[in-house]
Design a protein around this motif. Structure first.
Motif, PDB file in Angstrom:
ATOM      1  N   ARG A   1      -5.264   9.539  55.112  1.00 50.53           N
ATOM      2  CA  ARG A   1      -4.823   8.612  54.072  1.00 50.53           C
ATOM      3  C   ARG A   1      -4.643   9.315  52.735  1.00 50.53           C
ATOM      4  NH1 ARG A   1      -8.292   3.047  55.066  1.00 50.53           N
ATOM      5  NH2 ARG A   1      -8.260   3.087  57.335  1.00 50.53           N
ATOM      6  N   VAL A   2      -3.673   8.814  51.984  1.00 54.01           N
ATOM      7  CA  VAL A   2      -3.473   9.231  50.602  1.00 54.01           C
ATOM      8  C   VAL A   2      -3.916   8.064  49.723  1.00 54.01           C
ATOM      9  CG1 VAL A   2      -1.792   9.942  48.869  1.00 54.01           C
ATOM     10  CG2 VAL A   2      -1.538  10.712  51.240  1.00 54.01           C
ATOM     11  N   LYS A   3      -4.840   8.334  48.796  1.00 56.94           N
ATOM     12  CA  LYS A   3      -5.394   7.276  47.956  1.00 56.94           C
ATOM     13  C   LYS A   3      -5.009   7.512  46.498  1.00 56.94           C
ATOM     14  CE  LYS A   3      -9.428   6.855  50.999  1.00 56.94           C
ATOM     15  NZ  LYS A   3     -10.906   6.869  51.086  1.00 56.94           N
ATOM     16  N   VAL A   4      -4.743   6.430  45.794  1.00 59.51           N
ATOM     17  CA  VAL A   4      -4.491   6.496  44.352  1.00 59.51           C
ATOM     18  C   VAL A   4      -5.653   5.799  43.652  1.00 59.51           C
ATOM     19  CG1 VAL A   4      -2.994   5.755  42.463  1.00 59.51           C
ATOM     20  CG2 VAL A   4      -1.994   6.648  44.581  1.00 59.51           C
ATOM     21  N   VAL A   5      -6.298   6.534  42.756  1.00 63.72           N
ATOM     22  CA  VAL A   5      -7.549   6.101  42.134  1.00 63.72           C
ATOM     23  C   VAL A   5      -7.347   5.934  40.631  1.00 63.72           C
ATOM     24  CG1 VAL A   5      -9.957   6.751  41.710  1.00 63.72           C
ATOM     25  CG2 VAL A   5      -8.890   7.274  43.912  1.00 63.72           C
ATOM     26  N   VAL A   6      -7.996   4.935  40.070  1.00 63.62           N
ATOM     27  CA  VAL A   6      -8.013   4.717  38.621  1.00 63.62           C
ATOM     28  C   VAL A   6      -9.449   4.894  38.139  1.00 63.62           C
ATOM     29  CG1 VAL A   6      -7.569   3.100  36.735  1.00 63.62           C
ATOM     30  CG2 VAL A   6      -6.066   3.118  38.746  1.00 63.62           C
ATOM     31  N   GLY A   7      -9.641   5.740  37.130  1.00 58.61           N
ATOM     32  CA  GLY A   7     -10.964   5.962  36.550  1.00 58.61           C
ATOM     33  C   GLY A   7     -10.976   5.619  35.077  1.00 58.61           C
ATOM     34  N   TRP A   8     -12.145   5.258  34.552  1.00 61.59           N
ATOM     35  CA  TRP A   8     -12.264   4.923  33.132  1.00 61.59           C
ATOM     36  C   TRP A   8     -13.669   5.253  32.648  1.00 61.59           C
ATOM     37  CZ3 TRP A   8     -12.278   1.532  37.157  1.00 61.59           C
ATOM     38  CH2 TRP A   8     -13.378   0.697  37.295  1.00 61.59           C
ATOM     39  N   GLN A   9     -13.782   5.447  31.344  1.00 64.98           N
ATOM     40  CA  GLN A   9     -15.074   5.763  30.757  1.00 64.98           C
ATOM     41  C   GLN A   9     -15.966   4.534  30.814  1.00 64.98           C
ATOM     42  OE1 GLN A   9     -14.842   7.553  26.895  1.00 64.98           O
ATOM     43  NE2 GLN A   9     -13.360   9.091  27.508  1.00 64.98           N
ATOM     44  N   ARG A  10     -17.127   4.699  31.440  1.00 62.94           N
ATOM     45  CA  ARG A  10     -18.046   3.582  31.655  1.00 62.94           C
ATOM     46  C   ARG A  10     -18.511   2.999  30.321  1.00 62.94           C
ATOM     47  NH1 ARG A  10     -22.306   5.962  34.631  1.00 62.94           N
ATOM     48  NH2 ARG A  10     -20.793   5.944  36.345  1.00 62.94           N
ATOM     49  N   GLY A  11     -18.420   1.683  30.211  1.00 61.27           N
ATOM     50  CA  GLY A  11     -18.896   0.999  29.014  1.00 61.27           C
ATOM     51  C   GLY A  11     -17.941   1.065  27.839  1.00 61.27           C
ATOM     52  N   GLY A  12     -16.795   1.721  27.988  1.00 58.69           N
ATOM     53  CA  GLY A  12     -15.844   1.849  26.906  1.00 58.69           C
ATOM     54  C   GLY A  12     -14.883   0.675  26.831  1.00 58.69           C
ATOM     55  N   PRO A  13     -13.949   0.718  25.872  1.00 52.37           N
ATOM     56  CA  PRO A  13     -13.018  -0.396  25.700  1.00 52.37           C
ATOM     57  C   PRO A  13     -11.936  -0.468  26.760  1.00 52.37           C
ATOM     58  CG  PRO A  13     -12.460   1.386  24.193  1.00 52.37           C
ATOM     59  CD  PRO A  13     -13.735   1.791  24.881  1.00 52.37           C
ATOM     60  N   ALA A  14     -11.886   0.533  27.654  1.00 45.91           N
ATOM     61  CA  ALA A  14     -10.781   0.610  28.606  1.00 45.91           C
ATOM     62  C   ALA A  14     -11.066  -0.071  29.933  1.00 45.91           C
ATOM     63  CB  ALA A  14     -10.431   2.082  28.861  1.00 45.91           C
TER      64      ALA A  14
ATOM     65  N   PRO B   1     -12.409  -7.841  21.439  1.00 42.46           N
ATOM     66  CA  PRO B   1     -12.879  -6.541  21.897  1.00 42.46           C
ATOM     67  C   PRO B   1     -12.461  -6.210  23.327  1.00 42.46           C
ATOM     68  CG  PRO B   1     -14.685  -8.119  21.836  1.00 42.46           C
ATOM     69  CD  PRO B   1     -13.513  -8.775  21.183  1.00 42.46           C
ATOM     70  N   SER B   2     -12.072  -7.211  24.108  1.00 44.56           N
ATOM     71  CA  SER B   2     -11.665  -6.939  25.483  1.00 44.56           C
ATOM     72  C   SER B   2     -10.206  -6.507  25.576  1.00 44.56           C
ATOM     73  CB  SER B   2     -11.884  -8.185  26.350  1.00 44.56           C
ATOM     74  OG  SER B   2     -10.976  -9.206  25.986  1.00 44.56           O
ATOM     75  N   VAL B   3      -9.466  -6.559  24.458  1.00 43.47           N
ATOM     76  CA  VAL B   3      -8.061  -6.150  24.456  1.00 43.47           C
ATOM     77  C   VAL B   3      -7.898  -5.013  23.454  1.00 43.47           C
ATOM     78  CG1 VAL B   3      -5.670  -6.902  24.188  1.00 43.47           C
ATOM     79  CG2 VAL B   3      -7.384  -8.517  25.003  1.00 43.47           C
ATOM     80  N   PRO B   4      -8.115  -3.765  23.861  1.00 42.21           N
ATOM     81  CA  PRO B   4      -7.978  -2.644  22.931  1.00 42.21           C
ATOM     82  C   PRO B   4      -6.538  -2.476  22.484  1.00 42.21           C
ATOM     83  CG  PRO B   4      -8.235  -1.849  25.173  1.00 42.21           C
ATOM     84  CD  PRO B   4      -8.451  -3.328  25.224  1.00 42.21           C
ATOM     85  N   CYS B   5      -6.365  -2.018  21.251  1.00 45.17           N
ATOM     86  CA  CYS B   5      -5.015  -1.869  20.705  1.00 45.17           C
ATOM     87  C   CYS B   5      -4.315  -0.647  21.265  1.00 45.17           C
ATOM     88  CB  CYS B   5      -5.081  -1.771  19.179  1.00 45.17           C
ATOM     89  SG  CYS B   5      -5.669  -3.277  18.390  1.00 45.17           S
ATOM     90  N   ASP B   6      -5.053   0.410  21.501  1.00 37.71           N
ATOM     91  CA  ASP B   6      -4.403   1.622  21.997  1.00 37.71           C
ATOM     92  C   ASP B   6      -5.355   2.383  22.894  1.00 37.71           C
ATOM     93  OD1 ASP B   6      -6.083   2.398  19.819  1.00 37.71           O
ATOM     94  OD2 ASP B   6      -5.126   4.358  19.863  1.00 37.71           O
ATOM     95  N   LEU B   7      -4.764   3.069  23.871  1.00 40.11           N
ATOM     96  CA  LEU B   7      -5.551   3.843  24.822  1.00 40.11           C
ATOM     97  C   LEU B   7      -4.786   5.096  25.204  1.00 40.11           C
ATOM     98  CD1 LEU B   7      -6.752   1.001  27.243  1.00 40.11           C
ATOM     99  CD2 LEU B   7      -8.160   2.198  25.569  1.00 40.11           C
TER     100      LEU B   7
END
Length: 409
Positions: free
Chosen positions: A345-358, A174-180
């Motif tokens: 500063r210029v920042k690059v941010v990564v966001g993800w759905q909380r609690g999801g497979p990503a 479950p920690s390695v999703p097949c597709d995102l």
């Protein structure tokens, strides 16, 4: 478990080594080794075991070989019909379970998953397979003609999977999703290949434009988002999302000839009399430049609003305007880049759905982006990298790797 995993087992049965398997499947050797290690599984239920550098079939794997071949063929047939190369078993289970139960909610309860997760998986499958699979109504769901066409092949696959389950088929991790789905404000060379080879994730990336202060619908619908957090024009993170900083870097000014006079830094107010180049009016880049300059005590004279594209590159090459960028984001042809004296500063941010497979993949992307950024700094601005590493409190993303611990005797 997907088409690639089954083909790996069949390749091991044919006597292929890791290099041959990688060549046959078009994967890196690293990706092949990771998948094979996962397929070794738990002793007593596994199909494969390792002896030296090679992998071989266990007695259980040898007994399951015929069923593995049937399952791989059925998956390949469905993949051909829907136009995908890799078809995860979990996708088929979601589709058949929803169809059998006649309701996404009932299928979710039987699968032990939240209903929104199953609904999102169905929607993503419909996008990936290129057609609607279910008619949705208040009382439940029913098969569309596209799904009816697939049913004979799905039934064959269901029977093969049922037999395969009796052979100790490895469970999905479950920690390695097949597709995102990834929505990104930029394209990062090598990221998608690295995700497939190193993180074992099949990703579809959508390059999005973010005109205002809010996330666009494509970002909210994705599993992961990658975007710039611009000075004084930050995006507001929507509820239910987590974010992490991949990296940040000092802002640089792209200046006309003679404006820098060989200096290593320049103040914003010194650029007040020049024409400015920004993104289109109303975009975050445009609003950020206005806010940064006004904070410095002047209103920039914006004459050009074509930051990206051929016209913007031509303006920069000709030195016709001032523009702001990051330390490593200087576009081709704009060689007169001078660091701003202000702490912008210029920042690059990564966001993800909380609690999801990503979650794990999003953090992996953040680490990959950070490593790539440090590599670019080392190549293009080694003196800046040394400076940032010299102040790990202000620039924690650029901390030098620690010493390798000594092995105990």
């Amino acid at each position: 478990m997907d088409t690639v995993d089954l083909r790996l087992v069949l390749g091991v049965a044919d006597g292929d080594d890791v290099l041959s398997l990688a060549t046959r499947l078009g994967l890196s050797e690293t990706a092949v080794r990771k998948r094979l290690r996962r397929l070794v599984g738990v002793p007593g239920t596994r199909w494969l075991y390792r002896t030296g550098p090679r992998y071989r079939l266990t007695d259980r794997g040898q007994a399951a070989l015929g069923t593995i071949g049937e399952t791989a063929a059925a998956l390949a047939a469905i993949g051909t019909l829907v136009g995908v190369d890799v078809l995860p078993v979990r996708h088929v289970r979601v589709v058949t379970e929803v169809l059998a139960r006649g309701s996404i909610g009932c299928a979710a309860r039987h699968l032990g998953l939240p209903q929104p997760s199953v609904s999102a998986q169905v929607t993503r499958l419909e996008r990936r397979w290129g057609s609607a699979l279910f008619h949705r109504a208040a009382g439940g769901v029913s098969a569309t003609p596209a799904l009816v066409e697939l049913l004979p092949h799905l039934r064959v696959l269901e029977r093969a999977l049922a037999r395969l389950a009796e052979t100790g088929m490895p469970d999905d991790d479950p920690s390695v999703p097949c597709d995102l789905e990834v929505a990104s404000e930029f394209g990062f060379t090598g990221l998608l290949d690295a995700l497939r080879d190193e993180a074992l994730v099949d990703v579809r990336q959508h390059i999005v434009s973010i005109p205002g202060p809010d996330w666009v619908p494509e970002m909210v619908a994705a599993d992961i988002c990658v975007y710039a957090d611009l000075p004084l024009a930050s995006l507001t993170t929507p509820p239910g999302w987590d974010t992490t900083l991949a990296f940040d870097e000092p802002a640089y000014a792209l200046v006309p000839p003679g404006a820098d006079t060989g200096r290593t830094s320049i103040g914003l107010r010194e650029l007040a009399g020049h024409d400015w180049l920004t993104g289109p009016v109303g975009t975050r880049n445009h609003r950020s430049i206005l806010a940064v300059c006004r904070a410095a005590g002047f209103a920039p004279r914006i004459r050009h609003t074509a930051l990206n594209g051929p016209s913007g590159r031509h303006i920069l090459e000709e030195g016709g305007a001032v523009a702001l960028t990051g330390a490593t984001l200087v576009p081709p042809g704009a060689s007169r880049a001078v660091r701003l004296a202000e702490d912008v500063r210029v920042k690059v941010v990564v966001g993800w759905q909380r609690g999801g497979p990503a979650t794990a993949t999003a953090r992996w992307i953040a680490r990959w982006l950070r490593d790539q950024h440090i590599q670019r700094l080392a190549e293009r601005r080694p003196e800046l990298l040394a400076e940032l590493r010299g102040d790990p409190v202000a620039w924690p993303c650029h901390a030098a790797p620690g010493p390798t611990p000594r092995r105990q005797a």
